[in-house]
Motif scaffolding. Sequence first.
Motif, PDB file in Angstrom:
ATOM      1  N   LEU A  55      43.522  14.727  43.362  1.00 51.75           N
ATOM      2  CA  LEU A  55      44.628  13.510  43.105  1.00 51.75           C
ATOM      3  C   LEU A  55      45.687  13.903  44.369  1.00 51.75           C
ATOM      4  CD1 LEU A  55      45.054  13.773  39.209  1.00 51.75           C
ATOM      5  CD2 LEU A  55      43.940  11.988  40.787  1.00 51.75           C
ATOM      6  N   GLN A  56      46.294  12.979  45.061  1.00 54.94           N
ATOM      7  CA  GLN A  56      47.183  13.176  46.081  1.00 54.94           C
ATOM      8  C   GLN A  56      48.628  12.855  45.409  1.00 54.94           C
ATOM      9  OE1 GLN A  56      47.063  12.302  50.264  1.00 54.94           O
ATOM     10  NE2 GLN A  56      48.847  10.881  50.006  1.00 54.94           N
TER      11      GLN A  56
ATOM     12  N   ALA B 292      40.663  17.076  37.928  1.00 56.22           N
ATOM     13  CA  ALA B 292      39.396  17.334  36.809  1.00 56.22           C
ATOM     14  C   ALA B 292      38.432  18.192  37.322  1.00 56.22           C
ATOM     15  CB  ALA B 292      39.218  15.824  36.526  1.00 56.22           C
ATOM     16  N   TYR B 293      37.811  19.131  36.611  1.00 56.77           N
ATOM     17  CA  TYR B 293      36.748  19.696  37.076  1.00 56.77           C
ATOM     18  C   TYR B 293      35.914  20.160  35.879  1.00 56.77           C
ATOM     19  CZ  TYR B 293      33.658  23.149  39.375  1.00 56.77           C
ATOM     20  OH  TYR B 293      32.253  23.876  39.777  1.00 56.77           O
ATOM     21  N   THR B 294      35.082  19.305  35.657  1.00 52.41           N
ATOM     22  CA  THR B 294      34.277  19.257  34.340  1.00 52.41           C
ATOM     23  C   THR B 294      32.848  19.129  34.491  1.00 52.41           C
ATOM     24  OG1 THR B 294      34.695  18.440  32.053  1.00 52.41           O
ATOM     25  CG2 THR B 294      34.619  17.081  33.598  1.00 52.41           C
TER      26      THR B 294
ATOM     27  N   VAL C  23      39.780   8.137  38.200  1.00 49.76           N
ATOM     28  CA  VAL C  23      41.039   8.734  38.713  1.00 49.76           C
ATOM     29  C   VAL C  23      42.198   8.446  37.983  1.00 49.76           C
ATOM     30  CG1 VAL C  23      42.892   8.339  40.636  1.00 49.76           C
ATOM     31  CG2 VAL C  23      40.294   8.618  40.972  1.00 49.76           C
ATOM     32  N   LYS C  24      42.297   6.989  37.204  1.00 44.66           N
ATOM     33  CA  LYS C  24      43.286   6.778  36.309  1.00 44.66           C
ATOM     34  C   LYS C  24      43.173   7.616  34.992  1.00 44.66           C
ATOM     35  CE  LYS C  24      44.229   2.385  34.824  1.00 44.66           C
ATOM     36  NZ  LYS C  24      43.553   0.730  34.868  1.00 44.66           N
TER      37      LYS C  24
ATOM     38  N   ASN D 294      47.272   8.482  44.923  1.00 44.42           N
ATOM     39  CA  ASN D 294      45.827   7.942  45.081  1.00 44.42           C
ATOM     40  C   ASN D 294      44.725   9.287  44.805  1.00 44.42           C
ATOM     41  OD1 ASN D 294      44.936   9.737  47.480  1.00 44.42           O
ATOM     42  ND2 ASN D 294      46.629   8.524  48.567  1.00 44.42           N
ATOM     43  N   GLY D 295      43.398   9.048  44.616  1.00 37.29           N
ATOM     44  CA  GLY D 295      42.696   9.952  44.433  1.00 37.29           C
ATOM     45  C   GLY D 295      40.944   9.583  44.786  1.00 37.29           C
TER      46      GLY D 295
END
Length: 531
Positions: free
Chosen positions: A374-375, A419-421, A438-439, A458-459
Amino acid sequence: MSGAGIGSMSRRELLMMIGAAAGSSVAYRAMASLDMVPESDYKGPIKLEGDPKGASVLILGAGLAGLVAALELRKAGYKVQVLEYNQRVGGRNWTLRGGDSYTELGGFEQKCEFDPGLYLNPGPWRLPYHHNAILDYCKRLGVVLEPFNQVNYNAYLHSSKAFGGKPQRYRHIQADFNGGVAELLAKSTKQKKMDQLVTKEDREILLESLKGWGALENDYTYRMGLESSGRRGYDHDPNGGTIGKPVPSKPISIDEILKSGLWRYLVHGHIYEFQTTLFQPVGGMDMISKAFAREVGDAVRFNCKVTAIKQDGHKVTATYVDAKTGGAPTQVSADWCLCTIPASVLSQIDLDVSAPMHDAINALPYEASIKVGLQAKRRFWEQDESIYGGVTFTDLPNNMIGYPNTGYFGSGKGVLLGAYTFGPNAYEFTALSPQERVKKAIEFGAQIHPQYKDEIENGIAVGWHRVPWILGCAGAWTEEKRKQHYDNICRIDGRVLLAGEHVSYIPAWQEGAITSSLNAISRLHQRVVNG
Ligand SMILES: Cc1cc2nc3c(=O)[nH]c(=O)nc-3n(C[C@H](O)[C@H](O)[C@H](O)COP(=O)(O)OP(=O)(O)OC[C@H]3O[C@@H](n4cnc5c(N)ncnc54)[C@H](O)[C@@H]3O)c2cc1C
């Protein structure tokens, strides 16, 4: 590292705890470490002595396993050719920057919109200090490293079900858990309840050590005061002059900490692979594969999707098509083949090897995993919350937030790992379109950092089980499968042998890919020079 003797906690209990805290892949990696598992025994550059007499090797896949083999075999005098599915080298050693685009299985295409200088490592992001092989290649190839901060005492531990959903500073949970446990143990010791377990002399030493470890007062209690605040931090930090007097902060009771479940996350930084010091390449993880490309990029044929591998008594022949357009199959032959294509993909290729090797390839499952980058318009985690690098853990489906370990105090934008899942959470994310993923990551992250709503612009989301050239995060060996199949996946099968993280006891790490490759080419070289 031996698994024996972790107090009274069984190996299984410890793994379950790690699994709950850090996800199944970490538990799996921990499992690998708890088993007799050799960590990397890399002792320095490989020496392939003896003349290969012009023998040729076809290397399939230009991830780190393939690149290392190409570099070392060529140096030893082999004729080397590499076939690679992608238009770049590196495989999972990959960095996404503004302007990059990526198409996943099923056709979703994402364009990375990060500003210049910002990046996400969708795959590997950290290098433990004891991963000697990859660190040595970085040194030899001029890849500059910087520290990667795993445990950040000022980041958060968060449970949506505890403390009214309010994130807690890591240092508070850490200090108060240690203090609470130390107090309980000290009490038991003083009440002679430990007498069957410790000798009289050791009792005094134990009390002394609990006092130091848990920041206990002279009466062996853990309570609000300068001792506890020396660990957890103060309500008002010590300062200069007339306003310098520190104001201690109030610890959270051990009862509340136990019920919150946040203690689960404390194990993370104690796991061998996550212990200080970790490193990352300056500028992105793909600085490593780019460095290899400078050495052996000319040996790689890109956009080649291998569809078949055949062998006879004299040679190996791989068939490939253009990975983008398909088209007519092309064939290329060599004396030997080192195949580093992940088993998840290899199991779908027409491969001419023995039944035991086939069984081994087919038996190995791969894990699902997703990372979302995510930026943010500004580095609010630093500016508002004094969080410089490291990780926040949460029980929400995004699992963790990773803060950039570089560019500290910058006044511009920054990229968070939002997120890292693994496992079911990863599948739930990828059931959504990339924009919705992303949302979702923003929605979850905003429960920890309310600034998300205004600041994230953004992402990009990479679900590894939907990456066409790997179809998973990494090979997930179980003890049982290893017993049954590992030797067979390592064998030289006619003229074909395999390498990659999946052919190692350090799966899901680049060190595993490199050391498996070095081991494979050493065995191959012995075979070649000894006839
Ligand atoms: C989310 C995630 C986080 C990770 N974190 C870390 C970390 O922090 N630190 C760390 O050290 N490691 C980490 N790893 C693990 C690390 O990325 C891998 O162990 C390592 O990069 C594997 O290298 P490899 O050469 O074995 O495989 P790969 O890098 O997967 O290379 C295989 C190559 O084969 C190619 N290929 C596939 N199919 C075909 C085909 N049909 N024809 C031709 N070519 C083909 C692929 O394009 C690829 O280039 C992580 C991985 C993931 C996914």
